[in-house]
Design a protein around this motif. Structure first.
Motif, short mmCIF file in Angstrom:
data_model
loop_
_atom_site.label_atom_id
_atom_site.label_comp_id
_atom_site.label_asym_id
_atom_site.label_seq_id
_atom_site.Cartn_x
_atom_site.Cartn_y
_atom_site.Cartn_z
N ALA A 190 13.27 23.06 -6.82
CA ALA A 190 13.31 23.02 -8.28
C ALA A 190 11.92 22.72 -8.83
CB ALA A 190 14.31 21.98 -8.76
N ALA A 191 11.19 21.81 -8.17
CA ALA A 191 9.87 21.42 -8.65
C ALA A 191 8.81 22.48 -8.35
CB ALA A 191 9.47 20.09 -8.02
N ALA A 192 8.90 23.10 -7.16
CA ALA A 192 7.83 24.00 -6.73
C ALA A 192 8.08 25.47 -7.07
CB ALA A 192 7.62 23.86 -5.22
N VAL A 193 9.35 25.86 -7.23
CA VAL A 193 9.68 27.27 -7.44
C VAL A 193 10.30 27.50 -8.81
CG1 VAL A 193 10.97 29.26 -6.57
CG2 VAL A 193 9.94 27.63 -4.96
N SER A 194 11.49 26.95 -9.02
CA SER A 194 12.19 27.16 -10.29
C SER A 194 13.36 26.19 -10.39
CB SER A 194 12.72 28.59 -10.37
OG SER A 194 13.60 28.74 -11.47
#
Length: 259
Positions: A61-65
Motif C-alpha cells: 500500500a505504501a510503495a505501490v498503491s
C-alpha cells in the motif's frame, strides 16, 4: 469453493521475516499491480500468525498503491479463524485455501517457506497450479529472522530468475545461501550443476573483494566482479546495495559423466 490443495505448513513466522522479499515484490511487480483492474496479491501459507500478511499489505500500500488488496490463504482452518481479528476487508482478508488459490485470480502470489517441506518432485506441479490463472509467483525460503533469503520468480509454471538476498552487516560469506536455496535447487548444489558453480563463483568473488570499507562496499564489488566474469547479473547497483543478487534461473542439469 474448491477443495484446498496442499499440506499444512509448520507455521513458523516472525515479524519482519519477509521484509526483504516484500520490498522486492514492490519493486518487481509495481507496474503489474498498478495496471491491473483488480490488484490482488495472495500470501500463501502465512503460518500460525498473520503478521507477515499484514506487513505485506502495508508495504505494498505504501510503495505501490493503496488499492492493492492482500488475501492470506491457509489450509488450516484454525489459523484462518485466528487471523480474522486482523482482517480489514476488502484490502486484507484471510481465507482457507492452498495451491488452487481458493478460486481467486491474483496478479501476484507470494509463497514463502511453503514448498521447502515438499519433495522436489512436487514443486513443478505446485508452480503450475499457482500460476495457472496468469499470476506471477514469488516462491522461496529464508532463515528464521529473514536475514538470509532466496527466491525464484515463476511465470506460467516456468522459473525465470533466482534472487539471493542478505542483510549485509551479518553476512559472513555467501556460502550461507546454500542452506536456504529454494526446494527446486537445494539438492542440486553439487559439483557439475549450475547453481553450485554460481555459488562457488560468488564465494570466490567475495573472498577476492575483501575490503576495509565495510560489508556493503564489499558486496557491491563482489556483484560487479560476478558481472565482469561473465555472469548474467540482472538489475543494477540500486538493488545490489540492498544485499540482492538476481540472475536468470540456473536450471538443474545432470552432472557430467564420470569415469
Amino acid at each position: 469453493m474448491p477443495k484446498p490443495v496442499g499440506a499444512i505448513t509448520r507455521g513458523t513466522t516472525n515479524p519482519n521475516r519477509l521484509r526483504r522479499v516484500d520490498n522486492f515484490i514492490a519493486y518487481r511487480c509495481e507496474v503489474l499491480l498498478k495496471e491491473a483492474a483488480r490488484p490482488l496479491v495472495i500470501d500463501l501459507g502465512y503460518g500460525a500468525s498473520p503478521v507477515t500478511a499484514v506487513e505485506l499489505r502495508g508495504r505494498l500500500a505504501a510503495a505501490v498503491s493503496a488499492d492493492v488488496a492482500v488475501v492470506g490463504l491457509e489450509i488450516d482452518p484454525v489459523r484462518v479463524s485466528a487471523a480474522q481479528p486482523f482482517a480489514d476487508p476488502p484490502r486484507l482478508e484471510f481465507r482457507r485455501g492452498g495451491f488452487e488459490l481458493a478460486g481467486l485470480a491474483p496478479v501476484v502470489v507470494r509463497a514463502f517457506n511453503v514448498l521447502r517441506q515438499y519433495d522436489e518432485a512436487e514443486v513443478t506441479a505446485a508452480w503450475r497450479t499457482m500460476t495457472a490463472t496468469g499470476a506471477l509467483l514469488v516462491e522461496g525460503t529464508c532463515d528464521e529472522l529473514g536475514r538470509i533469503a532466496t527466491w525464484v520468480v515463476v511465470e506460467h509454471g516456468t522459473p525465470r530468475t533466482l534472487t539471493l538476498s542478505a542483510r549485509l552487516p551479518v553476512l559472513e560469506h555467501p556460502a550461507v545461501f546454500a542452506e536456504r536455496l529454494p526446494k527446486s535447487l537445494i539438492h542440486h548444489n553439487v559439483p557439475g550443476h549450475p547453481v553450485h558453480e554460481m555459488l562457488r563463483a560468488l564465494g570466490r568473488a567475495w573472498e577476492t573483494e575483501a575490503s576495509p570499507f565495510g560489508p556493503r562496499q564489499r558486496w557491491l564489488s563482489t556483484v560487479r566482479r560476478m558481472r565482469i566474469e561473465g555472469w548474467p547479473v540482472l538489475d543494477g547497483p540500486a538493488r545490489w546495495r540492498l544485499g540482492e543478487l538476481t540472475l536468470p534461473y540456473p536450471h538443474p542439469t545432470a552432472p557430467p559423466d564420470r569415469p
